[in-house]
Design an enzyme around this catalytic site. Sequence first.
Site, mmCIF file in Angstrom:
data_model
loop_
_atom_site.group_PDB
_atom_site.id
_atom_site.type_symbol
_atom_site.label_atom_id
_atom_site.label_comp_id
_atom_site.label_asym_id
_atom_site.label_seq_id
_atom_site.Cartn_x
_atom_site.Cartn_y
_atom_site.Cartn_z
ATOM 1 N N GLN A 297 -1.105 4.411 21.104
ATOM 2 C CA GLN A 297 -0.350 4.804 19.728
ATOM 3 C C GLN A 297 -1.345 6.035 19.411
ATOM 4 O OE1 GLN A 297 -1.068 1.804 20.488
ATOM 5 N NE2 GLN A 297 -2.514 1.195 18.310
ATOM 6 N N THR A 298 -0.834 6.828 18.176
ATOM 7 C CA THR A 298 -2.061 8.032 18.632
ATOM 8 C C THR A 298 -2.473 7.954 16.442
ATOM 9 O OG1 THR A 298 -0.204 9.905 17.702
ATOM 10 C CG2 THR A 298 -0.943 9.466 19.387
ATOM 11 N N PRO B 194 2.259 2.470 12.722
ATOM 12 C CA PRO B 194 2.765 3.471 12.830
ATOM 13 C C PRO B 194 2.560 3.743 14.611
ATOM 14 C CG PRO B 194 2.419 4.040 11.117
ATOM 15 C CD PRO B 194 2.051 2.632 11.642
ATOM 16 N N VAL C 11 -9.867 1.694 12.944
ATOM 17 C CA VAL C 11 -10.153 1.003 13.990
ATOM 18 C C VAL C 11 -11.478 1.952 14.324
ATOM 19 C CG1 VAL C 11 -9.032 3.249 14.890
ATOM 20 C CG2 VAL C 11 -9.424 2.126 16.064
ATOM 21 N N ARG D 39 0.765 9.842 14.084
ATOM 22 C CA ARG D 39 0.733 10.507 13.563
ATOM 23 C C ARG D 39 -0.582 11.528 13.157
ATOM 24 N NH1 ARG D 39 -2.083 6.507 9.481
ATOM 25 N NH2 ARG D 39 -0.442 5.421 9.635
ATOM 26 N N GLY E 103 3.452 1.616 -3.159
ATOM 27 C CA GLY E 103 1.817 1.198 -3.715
ATOM 28 C C GLY E 103 1.837 2.591 -4.232
ATOM 29 N N LYS E 104 0.855 3.447 -3.346
ATOM 30 C CA LYS E 104 0.733 5.047 -3.053
ATOM 31 C C LYS E 104 2.440 6.136 -3.613
ATOM 32 C CE LYS E 104 -3.225 5.122 -2.069
ATOM 33 N NZ LYS E 104 -4.751 5.491 -2.827
ATOM 34 N N TYR F 103 0.882 -1.557 -0.299
ATOM 35 C CA TYR F 103 0.154 -0.041 -0.080
ATOM 36 C C TYR F 103 0.816 1.407 -0.148
ATOM 37 C CZ TYR F 103 -3.598 2.766 1.471
ATOM 38 O OH TYR F 103 -4.691 4.351 1.699
HETATM 39 P P1 NAD Z 1 -12.460 1.889 0.097
HETATM 40 O O1 NAD Z 1 -12.243 0.769 0.710
HETATM 41 O O2 NAD Z 1 -13.787 2.062 0.832
HETATM 42 O O3 NAD Z 1 -12.676 2.422 -1.596
HETATM 43 C C1 NAD Z 1 -11.848 2.233 -1.673
HETATM 44 C C2 NAD Z 1 -12.981 1.312 -3.632
HETATM 45 O O4 NAD Z 1 -11.734 1.632 -4.109
HETATM 46 C C3 NAD Z 1 -14.175 0.805 -2.875
HETATM 47 O O5 NAD Z 1 -15.110 0.637 -3.579
HETATM 48 C C4 NAD Z 1 -13.062 -0.763 -3.965
HETATM 49 O O6 NAD Z 1 -14.228 -1.700 -3.973
HETATM 50 C C5 NAD Z 1 -12.755 0.284 -5.301
HETATM 51 N N1 NAD Z 1 -12.231 -0.922 -6.060
HETATM 52 C C6 NAD Z 1 -10.328 -1.187 -5.108
HETATM 53 N N2 NAD Z 1 -9.419 -1.272 -6.074
HETATM 54 C C7 NAD Z 1 -10.029 -1.820 -7.014
HETATM 55 C C8 NAD Z 1 -9.976 -1.543 -8.611
HETATM 56 N N3 NAD Z 1 -8.557 -2.416 -8.832
HETATM 57 N N4 NAD Z 1 -11.023 -1.032 -9.199
HETATM 58 C C9 NAD Z 1 -11.502 -0.251 -9.250
HETATM 59 N N5 NAD Z 1 -12.010 0.047 -7.713
HETATM 60 C C10 NAD Z 1 -11.263 -0.785 -6.598
HETATM 61 O O7 NAD Z 1 -11.760 3.150 1.373
HETATM 62 P P2 NAD Z 1 -11.781 5.009 1.412
HETATM 63 O O8 NAD Z 1 -10.968 4.547 2.938
HETATM 64 O O9 NAD Z 1 -12.844 5.061 0.391
HETATM 65 O O10 NAD Z 1 -10.249 4.871 0.624
HETATM 66 C C11 NAD Z 1 -11.226 5.636 -0.891
HETATM 67 C C12 NAD Z 1 -9.263 6.460 -1.019
HETATM 68 O O11 NAD Z 1 -9.017 7.079 -0.067
HETATM 69 C C13 NAD Z 1 -8.181 5.114 -1.486
HETATM 70 O O12 NAD Z 1 -7.687 5.476 -2.586
HETATM 71 C C14 NAD Z 1 -6.937 5.418 -0.167
HETATM 72 O O13 NAD Z 1 -6.133 4.635 -0.408
HETATM 73 C C15 NAD Z 1 -7.770 6.743 0.785
HETATM 74 N N6 NAD Z 1 -7.333 7.075 1.539
HETATM 75 C C16 NAD Z 1 -7.459 6.930 2.487
HETATM 76 C C17 NAD Z 1 -8.291 7.067 3.860
HETATM 77 C C18 NAD Z 1 -8.888 6.815 5.238
HETATM 78 O O14 NAD Z 1 -9.081 6.984 6.230
HETATM 79 N N7 NAD Z 1 -10.167 6.119 4.399
HETATM 80 C C19 NAD Z 1 -6.543 7.695 4.341
HETATM 81 C C20 NAD Z 1 -5.680 6.911 3.215
HETATM 82 C C21 NAD Z 1 -6.312 7.486 1.941
HETATM 83 N N1 UDP Z 2 -6.163 -0.411 16.125
HETATM 84 C C1 UDP Z 2 -7.106 -1.248 17.467
HETATM 85 N N2 UDP Z 2 -7.637 -1.581 17.370
HETATM 86 C C2 UDP Z 2 -8.462 -2.747 16.367
HETATM 87 C C3 UDP Z 2 -7.996 -2.040 14.920
HETATM 88 C C4 UDP Z 2 -7.431 -1.409 14.999
HETATM 89 O O1 UDP Z 2 -6.046 -1.006 18.618
HETATM 90 O O2 UDP Z 2 -10.082 -3.019 16.295
HETATM 91 C C5 UDP Z 2 -5.036 0.407 15.706
HETATM 92 C C6 UDP Z 2 -4.778 -0.414 14.380
HETATM 93 O O3 UDP Z 2 -3.362 -1.393 15.738
HETATM 94 C C7 UDP Z 2 -3.782 1.072 14.371
HETATM 95 C C8 UDP Z 2 -4.832 2.300 14.704
HETATM 96 O O4 UDP Z 2 -5.909 1.703 15.696
HETATM 97 O O5 UDP Z 2 -2.728 1.694 15.938
HETATM 98 C C9 UDP Z 2 -5.128 2.524 13.835
HETATM 99 O O6 UDP Z 2 -5.269 1.971 12.950
HETATM 100 P P1 UDP Z 2 -6.152 1.551 11.115
HETATM 101 O O7 UDP Z 2 -6.231 0.232 10.990
HETATM 102 O O8 UDP Z 2 -7.609 2.263 11.656
HETATM 103 O O9 UDP Z 2 -5.295 2.433 10.550
HETATM 104 P P2 UDP Z 2 -4.073 2.890 10.243
HETATM 105 O O10 UDP Z 2 -3.300 2.132 11.309
HETATM 106 O O11 UDP Z 2 -3.614 2.844 8.731
HETATM 107 O O12 UDP Z 2 -3.688 4.281 10.795
#
Ligand code: NAD
Ligand code: UDP
Length: 315
Positions: free
Chosen positions: A208-209, A273, A186, A276, A147-148, A144
């Site tokens: 963790q925050t 992490p 979470v 954050r 890739g990003k 992830y």
């Molecule tokens: P989500 O999983 O709900 O949405 C992602 C969508 O992309 C889904 O509908 C999934 O079916 C679709 N998808 C996945 N692979 C695909 C593919 N190969 N072709 C077409 N569709 C595909 O997640 P989200 O939280 O809505 O995230 C949306 C975007 O924001 C993502 O790119 C994610 O990396 C980014 N993002 C989200 C968060 C967050 O906290 N929610 C944080 C950072 C970045």
């Molecule tokens: N986390 C947790 N319990 C859960 C799910 C997540 O304590 O049931 C913690 C996880 O280890 C991380 C934070 O919550 O420290 C945020 O996790 P999340 O998967 O939501 O996002 P990311 O780690 O990508 O910020």
Amino acid sequence: MKRILVTGGAGFIGSHLCERLLDQGHEVLCIDNFYTGARRNVARLMDNANFELMRHDVTFPLFVEVDEIYNLACPASPIHYQFDPVQTTKTSVHGAINMLGLAKRRRAKIFQASTSEVYGDPTEHPQTEEYWGNVNPIGFRSCYDEGKRCAETLFFDYHRQHKLRIKVARIFNTYGPRMHPNDGRVVSNFVVQALKGEPITLYGDGQQTRSFCFVDDLVEGFLRLMDTGDEVTGPINLGNPGEFTIKQLAETVIRLTGSKSTLEFRPLPQDDPRQRQPDISKAKAILDWAPTIQLEEGVQRTIAYFDDLLKSGEA
Ligand code: NAD
Ligand code: UDP
């Protein structure tokens, strides 16, 4: 009226974005392979004549006529993106190439949903856009994170090489209605566990925050970034700087649901992490944007959504 493509539009954030764009009077083409998204997220939009939903995987080329592209397709929760890590990298990298190719052919403006994960386990706090990150290239989160990061590289190379108009947002943890109930993130985990009266699973010591942004605030940031002049490319951090420990979040959820759930400590996942928090000075200065919805209000709205979902038997 513009014709706007939203990839990953049936996902959590994408469905809110489609809704806002339709409210503004645009035509929206939503594409999704339904890996983590669901039709129910956009069900209420299906009657709108300006909305079109198409099953498509962004790792394959797409030929459509649009003026703007929001590229959100990519699973966002660690459980889902680690389930098929090769597909996750392909989605970010091939997906970016395909959407950038489409933007180049159409001369369309293109937005990338990047992530705070490009900072990895940061050694600087809070994270500004100038920080290059501390990312493990071979760990479980790398499919992830890297890739990003590669997608960002592609966006900036298309910008420099082909003069494409790009907008890159680095999104920090976002939550709200229509998160996938089982995606392991979470906020959804804690809310569903609290509503079911199950133990709240805290990973590590819960110290963790994270900084949690409500989805409506985030989408407002997307629209403002897309509307900036061509000289604004980003990357721009979008998130809520209010920083909480995961334990504080658990306690807030228990209090707001009135749940009898207890806290259950579990091992911390690899590369999780410690801290954050976004520095959003750029977003404030360039977009005049800052989050307006505080954690309590946002969590309450999220609880209401999951409560309905559980009662309807869909989760
Ligand atoms: P989500 O999983 O709900 O949405 C992602 C969508 O992309 C889904 O509908 C999934 O079916 C679709 N998808 C996945 N692979 C695909 C593919 N190969 N072709 C077409 N569709 C595909 O997640 P989200 O939280 O809505 O995230 C949306 C975007 O924001 C993502 O790119 C994610 O990396 C980014 N993002 C989200 C968060 C967050 O906290 N929610 C944080 C950072 C970045
Ligand atoms: N986390 C947790 N319990 C859960 C799910 C997540 O304590 O049931 C913690 C996880 O280890 C991380 C934070 O919550 O420290 C945020 O996790 P999340 O998967 O939501 O996002 P990311 O780690 O990508 O910020």
